[in-house]
Design a protein around this motif. Structure first.
Motif, PDB file in Angstrom:
ATOM      1  N   ALA A   1       0.840  -1.208   0.000  1.00 22.77           N
ATOM      2  CA  ALA A   1       0.000   0.000   0.000  1.00 22.77           C
ATOM      3  C   ALA A   1       0.870   1.250   0.000  1.00 22.77           C
ATOM      4  CB  ALA A   1      -0.897  -0.013   1.215  1.00 22.77           C
ATOM      5  N   ASP A   2       0.403   2.282  -0.715  1.00 23.64           N
ATOM      6  CA  ASP A   2       1.085   3.581  -0.700  1.00 23.64           C
ATOM      7  C   ASP A   2       0.564   4.457   0.430  1.00 23.64           C
ATOM      8  OD1 ASP A   2       2.579   3.166  -3.205  1.00 23.64           O
ATOM      9  OD2 ASP A   2       0.577   3.164  -4.121  1.00 23.64           O
ATOM     10  N   PHE A   3      -0.724   4.251   0.757  1.00 24.31           N
ATOM     11  CA  PHE A   3      -1.352   5.094   1.779  1.00 24.31           C
ATOM     12  C   PHE A   3      -2.217   4.240   2.709  1.00 24.31           C
ATOM     13  CE2 PHE A   3      -0.908   7.708  -2.032  1.00 24.31           C
ATOM     14  CZ  PHE A   3      -0.156   8.756  -1.542  1.00 24.31           C
ATOM     15  N   MET A   4      -2.338   4.717   3.924  1.00 22.73           N
ATOM     16  CA  MET A   4      -3.270   4.068   4.862  1.00 22.73           C
ATOM     17  C   MET A   4      -4.347   5.076   5.273  1.00 22.73           C
ATOM     18  SD  MET A   4      -2.652   2.320   8.578  1.00 22.73           S
ATOM     19  CE  MET A   4      -2.221   0.667   8.077  1.00 22.73           C
ATOM     20  N   LEU A   5      -5.583   4.588   5.241  1.00 23.35           N
ATOM     21  CA  LEU A   5      -6.714   5.426   5.645  1.00 23.35           C
ATOM     22  C   LEU A   5      -7.105   5.034   7.063  1.00 23.35           C
ATOM     23  CD1 LEU A   5      -8.663   7.548   4.354  1.00 23.35           C
ATOM     24  CD2 LEU A   5     -10.179   5.649   3.823  1.00 23.35           C
ATOM     25  N   LYS A   6      -7.020   5.982   7.979  1.00 20.08           N
ATOM     26  CA  LYS A   6      -7.378   5.716   9.379  1.00 20.08           C
ATOM     27  C   LYS A   6      -8.419   6.731   9.830  1.00 20.08           C
ATOM     28  CE  LYS A   6      -4.183   5.101  12.494  1.00 20.08           C
ATOM     29  NZ  LYS A   6      -4.564   3.794  13.051  1.00 20.08           N
ATOM     30  N   GLY A   7      -9.107   6.428  10.895  1.00 20.53           N
ATOM     31  CA  GLY A   7     -10.092   7.413  11.331  1.00 20.53           C
ATOM     32  C   GLY A   7     -10.721   7.128  12.667  1.00 20.53           C
ATOM     33  N   THR A   8     -11.561   8.076  13.066  1.00 23.83           N
ATOM     34  CA  THR A   8     -12.312   7.927  14.323  1.00 23.83           C
ATOM     35  C   THR A   8     -13.740   8.438  14.120  1.00 23.83           C
ATOM     36  OG1 THR A   8     -11.588  10.110  15.059  1.00 23.83           O
ATOM     37  CG2 THR A   8     -10.341   8.229  15.884  1.00 23.83           C
ATOM     38  N   ILE A   9     -14.640   7.852  14.878  1.00 20.56           N
ATOM     39  CA  ILE A   9     -16.015   8.361  14.939  1.00 20.56           C
ATOM     40  C   ILE A   9     -16.220   8.844  16.368  1.00 20.56           C
ATOM     41  CG2 ILE A   9     -18.466   7.796  14.689  1.00 20.56           C
ATOM     42  CD1 ILE A   9     -17.597   5.446  12.889  1.00 20.56           C
ATOM     43  N   ASN A  10     -16.482  10.120  16.524  1.00 19.43           N
ATOM     44  CA  ASN A  10     -16.701  10.704  17.848  1.00 19.43           C
ATOM     45  C   ASN A  10     -18.116  11.241  17.955  1.00 19.43           C
ATOM     46  OD1 ASN A  10     -14.197  10.959  19.685  1.00 19.43           O
ATOM     47  ND2 ASN A  10     -13.408  11.355  17.627  1.00 19.43           N
TER      48      ASN A  10
ATOM     49  N   LEU B   1      -5.509  10.330   5.663  1.00 16.49           N
ATOM     50  CA  LEU B   1      -4.766   9.497   4.720  1.00 16.49           C
ATOM     51  C   LEU B   1      -3.275   9.711   4.979  1.00 16.49           C
ATOM     52  CD1 LEU B   1      -5.576   7.658   2.271  1.00 16.49           C
ATOM     53  CD2 LEU B   1      -4.866   9.553   0.833  1.00 16.49           C
ATOM     54  N   ILE B   2      -2.605   8.650   5.363  1.00 18.43           N
ATOM     55  CA  ILE B   2      -1.196   8.768   5.771  1.00 18.43           C
ATOM     56  C   ILE B   2      -0.317   8.055   4.751  1.00 18.43           C
ATOM     57  CG2 ILE B   2       0.472   8.207   7.589  1.00 18.43           C
ATOM     58  CD1 ILE B   2      -1.970   8.187   9.519  1.00 18.43           C
ATOM     59  N   SER B   3       0.754   8.732   4.352  1.00 17.53           N
ATOM     60  CA  SER B   3       1.699   8.127   3.400  1.00 17.53           C
ATOM     61  C   SER B   3       2.482   7.029   4.112  1.00 17.53           C
ATOM     62  CB  SER B   3       2.654   9.199   2.876  1.00 17.53           C
ATOM     63  OG  SER B   3       3.736   8.573   2.239  1.00 17.53           O
ATOM     64  N   MET B   4       2.503   5.838   3.527  1.00 19.49           N
ATOM     65  CA  MET B   4       3.223   4.725   4.145  1.00 19.49           C
ATOM     66  C   MET B   4       4.732   4.934   4.075  1.00 19.49           C
ATOM     67  SD  MET B   4       0.943   2.513   5.185  1.00 19.49           S
ATOM     68  CE  MET B   4       1.809   0.975   5.357  1.00 19.49           C
ATOM     69  N   ALA B   5       5.165   5.718   3.101  1.00 20.71           N
ATOM     70  CA  ALA B   5       6.607   5.892   2.903  1.00 20.71           C
ATOM     71  C   ALA B   5       7.222   6.785   3.969  1.00 20.71           C
ATOM     72  CB  ALA B   5       6.870   6.471   1.512  1.00 20.71           C
ATOM     73  N   ASP B   6       6.518   7.858   4.330  1.00 22.72           N
ATOM     74  CA  ASP B   6       7.157   8.824   5.225  1.00 22.72           C
ATOM     75  C   ASP B   6       6.224   9.379   6.312  1.00 22.72           C
ATOM     76  OD1 ASP B   6       5.491  10.290   3.665  1.00 22.72           O
ATOM     77  OD2 ASP B   6       7.069  11.318   2.542  1.00 22.72           O
ATOM     78  N   ASN B   7       5.090   8.751   6.529  1.00 24.17           N
ATOM     79  CA  ASN B   7       4.144   9.151   7.592  1.00 24.17           C
ATOM     80  C   ASN B   7       3.502  10.524   7.387  1.00 24.17           C
ATOM     81  OD1 ASN B   7       4.617   6.781   8.909  1.00 24.17           O
ATOM     82  ND2 ASN B   7       6.006   7.638  10.432  1.00 24.17           N
ATOM     83  N   ARG B   8       3.658  11.107   6.190  1.00 29.99           N
ATOM     84  CA  ARG B   8       3.019  12.413   5.975  1.00 29.99           C
ATOM     85  C   ARG B   8       1.505  12.229   5.891  1.00 29.99           C
ATOM     86  NH1 ARG B   8       4.386  14.860   0.903  1.00 29.99           N
ATOM     87  NH2 ARG B   8       4.977  12.767   0.282  1.00 29.99           N
ATOM     88  N   LYS B   9       0.789  13.205   6.467  1.00 27.91           N
ATOM     89  CA  LYS B   9      -0.676  13.192   6.344  1.00 27.91           C
ATOM     90  C   LYS B   9      -1.027  14.003   5.093  1.00 27.91           C
ATOM     91  CE  LYS B   9      -1.834  12.592  11.180  1.00 27.91           C
ATOM     92  NZ  LYS B   9      -2.548  13.084  12.355  1.00 27.91           N
ATOM     93  N   LEU B  10      -1.605  13.347   4.107  1.00 34.27           N
ATOM     94  CA  LEU B  10      -1.842  14.021   2.829  1.00 34.27           C
ATOM     95  C   LEU B  10      -3.271  14.503   2.662  1.00 34.27           C
ATOM     96  CD1 LEU B  10       0.241  11.609   0.656  1.00 34.27           C
ATOM     97  CD2 LEU B  10       0.821  13.927   1.315  1.00 34.27           C
ATOM     98  N   TRP B  11      -4.141  13.953   3.445  1.00 34.23           N
ATOM     99  CA  TRP B  11      -5.534  14.413   3.376  1.00 34.23           C
ATOM    100  C   TRP B  11      -6.201  14.154   4.722  1.00 34.23           C
ATOM    101  CZ3 TRP B  11      -9.947  11.192   3.767  1.00 34.23           C
ATOM    102  CH2 TRP B  11     -11.163  11.843   3.561  1.00 34.23           C
ATOM    103  N   VAL B  12      -6.952  15.151   5.168  1.00 34.74           N
ATOM    104  CA  VAL B  12      -7.734  14.990   6.394  1.00 34.74           C
ATOM    105  C   VAL B  12      -9.174  15.357   6.064  1.00 34.74           C
ATOM    106  CG1 VAL B  12      -8.118  15.800   8.754  1.00 34.74           C
ATOM    107  CG2 VAL B  12      -5.791  15.497   7.921  1.00 34.74           C
ATOM    108  N   GLY B  13     -10.050  14.414   6.242  1.00 35.10           N
ATOM    109  CA  GLY B  13     -11.460  14.666   5.944  1.00 35.10           C
ATOM    110  C   GLY B  13     -12.285  14.677   7.209  1.00 35.10           C
ATOM    111  N   GLN B  14     -13.322  15.474   7.180  1.00 39.42           N
ATOM    112  CA  GLN B  14     -14.175  15.560   8.368  1.00 39.42           C
ATOM    113  C   GLN B  14     -15.635  15.702   7.937  1.00 39.42           C
ATOM    114  OE1 GLN B  14     -14.140  19.091  11.163  1.00 39.42           O
ATOM    115  NE2 GLN B  14     -12.918  17.643  12.352  1.00 39.42           N
ATOM    116  N   LYS B  15     -16.484  14.951   8.552  1.00 41.73           N
ATOM    117  CA  LYS B  15     -17.913  15.051   8.264  1.00 41.73           C
ATOM    118  C   LYS B  15     -18.659  15.137   9.587  1.00 41.73           C
ATOM    119  CE  LYS B  15     -21.994  14.297   6.243  1.00 41.73           C
ATOM    120  NZ  LYS B  15     -22.707  15.377   5.553  1.00 41.73           N
TER     121      LYS B  15
END
Lengths: 201, 459
Positions: A145-154, A174-188
């Motif tokens: 994987a190039d990216f990992m999608l993680k999240g929380t429901i609060n 969305l976290i880059s697997m290569a360098d841990n950079r957060k490339l996208w943060v979504g909120q609903k």
């Protein structure tokens, strides 16, 4: 006593009518129809969140940059989506909705999650022993994987008497697997007012 | 009327809560007349409560014999009608967890929880029937302490299943319930919340819950368990809350306590022993007869028997470890105190309804006597006999909850030995084999021991 007889008969008729009203009834409805019964997190919330979040994720620059740089769609894995809310949310259906939206967009590839991988690897080991060499799939050919999608429901609740305001906030990263950079943060965010009945039969 | 009204709103809009409240209802003359007419029918249906109570006595005997599987069979063998459904589910959930069916227990307890929420709405029909026959004609609405325990037992079940997030959901809901009842102090519930946050490695939230547990013990004038003191010292130290930590050091005067690093680098087993059985309610009747017309009158109110658990403490040790390393249990909850307090609080309403019922019943009897003296006598006997106190309750609850915590070095295949002290029964010990402890992992184990004796059954 004679004057009371009609009242008794009326009551018995009423009670029997109520008994008949308790039989099961089924109505088939469209899956995208909003059906709020208890006010709890339901299929509508799951669908609305996944559709909107994925639409947002696919419209952001990270996707174009990756595709331009590597000439292929990114491979994404769904990590843990933690339910930190007040309700028992079926995270599985929520994650399933998101995977479906992302895969069907054609712009992202998905790789199997940790639990799915174990099963697939077991099957591959089994193939090495029992399948013909022409059809057996080799180990070590998986796509990382190039990216990992993680999240929380609060959630936050505000209750007064029979009225409750339920506020849900879903955060995905969305976290880059290569360098841990957060490339996208979504909120609903979802907000509902639930009024419980003060009376019952 | 049965479903809540739900309105989805735009999150950007500011909303203000409406103040909730109960509407009051008066009995209309039509319905009064209707219930008067249907009274004999209702008396017959009220007999169901008696069989349910008998069933409870059989279940109690099976629990005292440590046979929860037979008790569950016994419970499920009887048809349970709508108004006893909640108490049936509570008992079922408890009996399921006693025999290790934790997922089944959570399902039953969740159903009881949802039913309790529905039943908190006022039923004009049930209130009217209760005013005409007896209080047991109403659906069983678990008192606040029982509703609180539903969340606690569900959270404990999830912890035993190693499902920390699901347990977290329960304690968040529990917190919401306790917020709505801010004068109700239930230290055990707060302690369970702290355990859940500790389990999920959320020291800040765990500390808040432990603090609330501490405040609740002080508020109830109960001794604060040493384990709780140790938790407060551990977390205030770890979170660098120096003033608060020093305050606890001075107040508790403990020589040692586990540091957060000990918790992080070792495993821990929290052992809960559900000891004894919560006392039963019985009916106390005051009977009299009118000098003028010979009519019979009865007022019935419930009261609790006194019960004592035979086991006084529990000890946990890792098999093969020195005797001085065993963990001693502490009493975290005396549930009979909560049960008696709930009944005491409810008693003015119970007496009020009982007195009003006497008036309603005697009005009905007087009217019947005017029309037909024989019918009047029959109705008077029926109203007299039907006057029974509502003695329903969650009787599979323990009387006490004993808790100990054992720190385990990370290892596989350890055996934990639990010894219960005070019982003459050689079966009052249990071993858990194949315990795998990992760094920073908490495991929750539980057992029940129902052995107890009734010491006082009169009011």
């Amino acid at each position: 006593m004679r004057t009371r007889l009609p009242v008794v008969l009326f009551c018995l008729f009423g009670l029997s009518t109520l008994q008949l009203g308790c039989s099961t009834s089924v109505d088939r409805i469209a899956v995208d129809e909003v059906t709020d019964l208890s006010g709890d997190w339901n299929d509508t919330d799951s669908r609305l969140v996944s559709e909107e979040m994925i639409r947002d994720a696919l419209s952001r620059p990270w996707l174009g940059r990756f595709t331009a740089k590597y000439g292929k769609p990114p491979a994404v894995i769904v990590g843990e989506v933690r339910n930190l809310s007040h309700e028992h949310v079926n995270v599985g259906t929520f994650v399933g909705d998101m995977e479906r939206e992302l895969i069907n967009s054609g712009e992202v590839e998905f790789v199997a999650s940790r639990s799915e991988r174990d099963e697939v690897r077991d099957e591959r080991r089994d193939q090495e022993l029992h399948s013909s060499s022409a059809t057996a799939k080799a180990m070590g050919q998986e796509t990382g994987a190039d990216f990992m999608l993680k999240g929380t429901i609060n959630s936050i609740l505000d209750t007064e008497g029979k009225t409750q305001v339920r506020y849900y906030q879903i955060d995905l990263t969305l976290i880059s697997m290569a360098d841990n950079r957060k490339l996208w943060v979504g909120q609903k965010k979802i907000k509902k007012v639930v009024k419980k009945p003060g009376l019952r039969w | 009327m049965g479903h809540p009204l739900i309105r989805r709103i735009d999150v950007s809009r500011v909303s203000t809560n409406q103040k909730g409240g109960f509407r009051r209802f008066g009995l209309s003359s039509f319905l009064s007349r209707l219930f008067e007419l249907l009274l004999p029918v209702i008396f017959i249906s009220a007999s169901g409560c008696v069989s349910y109570t008998l069933n409870k006595a059989e279940i109690e005997q099976l629990l005292l014999a440590q046979q929860p599987e037979l008790a569950l069979e016994q419970l499920e063998s009887k048809k349970v009608n709508g108004r006893n459904r909640a108490v049936y589910l509570l008992d079922k959930g408890m009996l399921q967890r006693m025999q290790g069916d934790l997922a089944g227990s959570n399902k039953s307890l969740e159903e009881a929880k949802q039913l309790g929420t529905q039943l908190s709405a006022v039923s004009f029909r049930e209130q009217s029937t209760a005013m005409s026959v007896n209080d047991a004609m109403r659906s069983y609405l678990p008192p606040l302490f029982e509703r609180t325990l539903i969340y606690c037992f569900k959270a404990i079940n999830y912890l035993e299943l190693q499902q920390g997030d699901a347990a977290r959901v329960e304690v968040l809901q529990l917190d919401e319930l306790l917020k709505q009842n801010d004068g109700f102090y239930f230290p055990f519930a707060r302690y369970v919340s702290g355990l859940v946050f500790d389990f999920n490695n959320e020291p800040d939230n765990a500390l808040i819950a432990y603090r609330k547990a501490y405040e609740a013990y002080l508020e109830r004038l109960k001794p604060v368990p040493v384990l709780l003191k140790q938790d407060l010292l551990r977390l205030t130290d770890y979170l660098s809350l120096r003033n608060e930590h020093q305050k606890y050091v001075k107040t508790f005067k403990l020589a040692t306590w586990p540091r957060q690093v000990d918790v992080r680098d070792n495993g821990a087993v929290v052992m809960m022993v559900f000891n004894g059985l919560i006392p039963r309610k019985h009916s106390q009747e005051i009977n009299s007869q009118s000098f003028n017309d010979g009519q019979l009158y009865r007022i019935a109110v419930p009261y609790y028997e006194k019960r004592t658990a035979l086991v006084r403490s529990a000890q946990v040790r890792v098999a093969g470890s020195p005797l001085n390393t065993q963990a001693l249990s502490e009493n975290f909850a005396q549930l009979d105190d909560f049960a008696e307090a709930a009944l005491t609080e409810d008693m003015p309403k119970i007496i009020g309804r009982a007195v009003a019922r006497v008036a309603v019943k005697n009005t009905a009897v007087n009217k019947a006597v005017d029309e037909n003296p024989l019918l009047g006598i029959v109705l008077n006997i029926a109203t007299f006999v039907s006057e029974q106190a509502d003695t329903r309750g969650w009787y599979t609850l323990p009387q006490e909850i004993l808790i100990s915590r054992t720190i385990l070095e990370p290892s596989v295949d350890q055996t934990l030995e639990l010894d219960l002290h005070g019982s003459g029964n050689p079966g009052a010990r249990k071993n858990w084999t194949n315990i795998h402890s990992r760094k920073g992992q908490m495991q929750v184990l539980s057992w029940y021991w129902s052995e107890s004796i009734v010491t006082h059954r009169t009011p």
